[in-house]
Enzyme design. Sequence first.
Site, mmCIF file in Angstrom:
data_model
loop_
_atom_site.group_PDB
_atom_site.id
_atom_site.type_symbol
_atom_site.label_atom_id
_atom_site.label_comp_id
_atom_site.label_asym_id
_atom_site.label_seq_id
_atom_site.Cartn_x
_atom_site.Cartn_y
_atom_site.Cartn_z
ATOM 1 N N HIS A 28 0.827 -1.210 0.000
ATOM 2 C CA HIS A 28 0.000 0.000 0.000
ATOM 3 C C HIS A 28 0.859 1.256 0.000
ATOM 4 O O HIS A 28 1.952 1.285 0.565
ATOM 5 C CB HIS A 28 -0.983 0.001 1.175
ATOM 6 C CG HIS A 28 -0.383 0.088 2.544
ATOM 7 N ND1 HIS A 28 -0.181 1.282 3.197
ATOM 8 C CD2 HIS A 28 0.030 -0.871 3.398
ATOM 9 C CE1 HIS A 28 0.328 1.058 4.397
ATOM 10 N NE2 HIS A 28 0.473 -0.243 4.542
ATOM 11 N N GLU B 53 -5.310 1.056 2.833
ATOM 12 C CA GLU B 53 -4.939 0.015 3.788
ATOM 13 C C GLU B 53 -4.984 0.543 5.221
ATOM 14 O O GLU B 53 -5.439 -0.156 6.128
ATOM 15 C CB GLU B 53 -3.533 -0.512 3.469
ATOM 16 C CG GLU B 53 -3.161 -1.791 4.227
ATOM 17 C CD GLU B 53 -2.574 -1.563 5.609
ATOM 18 O OE1 GLU B 53 -2.454 -2.526 6.380
ATOM 19 O OE2 GLU B 53 -2.229 -0.386 5.937
ATOM 20 N N GLU B 54 -4.522 1.760 5.435
ATOM 21 C CA GLU B 54 -4.436 2.294 6.791
ATOM 22 C C GLU B 54 -5.808 2.509 7.432
ATOM 23 O O GLU B 54 -5.899 2.703 8.645
ATOM 24 C CB GLU B 54 -3.637 3.590 6.810
ATOM 25 C CG GLU B 54 -2.156 3.438 6.460
ATOM 26 C CD GLU B 54 -1.352 2.679 7.508
ATOM 27 O OE1 GLU B 54 -1.940 2.251 8.524
ATOM 28 O OE2 GLU B 54 -0.139 2.496 7.311
ATOM 29 N N HIS C 165 4.599 2.932 12.953
ATOM 30 C CA HIS C 165 3.723 4.093 13.165
ATOM 31 C C HIS C 165 4.429 5.203 13.941
ATOM 32 O O HIS C 165 3.784 6.024 14.597
ATOM 33 C CB HIS C 165 2.423 3.681 13.865
ATOM 34 C CG HIS C 165 1.483 2.944 12.965
ATOM 35 N ND1 HIS C 165 0.130 2.874 13.203
ATOM 36 C CD2 HIS C 165 1.683 2.256 11.820
ATOM 37 C CE1 HIS C 165 -0.451 2.171 12.250
ATOM 38 N NE2 HIS C 165 0.481 1.776 11.399
#
Length: 339
Positions: free
Chosen positions: A67, A216-217, A316
Amino acid sequence: MKHYIDFIAEQLKTLTAIPSPSGYTKHATDYLMKLLQDMGYEPKLSRKGNVFVTLGGDGEPLVLAAHVDTLGAMVRSIKDNGRLRPTTLGGHVWSTADGENCTIHTRDGKVYTGVVLNTEPSTHVADKKVETLEENMEILLDEPVSTKAETLALGIQTGDIIAMDPRTVITESGYIKSRFLDDKLSASILLGIAKIVKDESLSFHRKVSLLFTVYEEVGHGGSFVPEDTTEMISVDMGCVGADLGCTERMVSICAKDSGGPYNYDLVTELSNIAKEEQLDYAIDVYPHYGSDVEATLHAGYDIRHGLIGPGVYASHNYERSHLDGVKNTFLLLTTYITR
């Protein structure tokens, strides 16, 4: 081999320099479309924005997915003092962005710079530390504004995109430091796969395609794939941390994450190839993780599914990997699709 690793590293620098939080990915997918076309492929852009390209082969279709959407934020409101109140895009953790530079992208194409801070960041002023919760965060524009009206006059409004600076660095020792290695590092590896297939006229015993997703996130990037897909591997970041075997220099093969186990036979095949090719790898369980291929399963597709990727530390956050992890992932994939 070094030629392809260098190519992947350059693609990473290019991709991380293109702001693409979930919902604002057109510039990234425009780049992918042109690059793949220049390589001689015929990529397709879906209505939701995913990029799909077939590398070659026939029968038993395999899809490799990565992604290009990232974590980020959106303007929730403009405060009376002209500062921006943000709302999260994806699983963004504000404590990792406190003090980070950012850009604000308006709907009429303007770009402004700013900085992310909590509402009382000065140690010499604050009576007590302000928690880095979303409601306590704000974006200070690098513009002479002190009222809501002045910020509105710039063309900034609710719904505009806030992108954190990636700060991409590749050291002489091979360490890769950047925001958004999740998942622009693996997207770059897939571009390396596309390049080696063309350069060396690789052939397959099955149909092999690449899918670059853009949601995707937020959980639905891989929710649509071609109907004839029989197998799909998410190529995403491998986790590095306590209780895990993977390091930044390895390729990680995921056996289970928060969505449950990955296909047992596929995990076994991938690990056997890694062992046979003497690649540095680990099989791990990710306790807090979800992937594109799980979105595909939830959408009802009957496929074998897997998840691999280069080891990435501090997910992240401001993340770190290594070119050795890139190499091990690249070799595992090229071996798997050509044997």
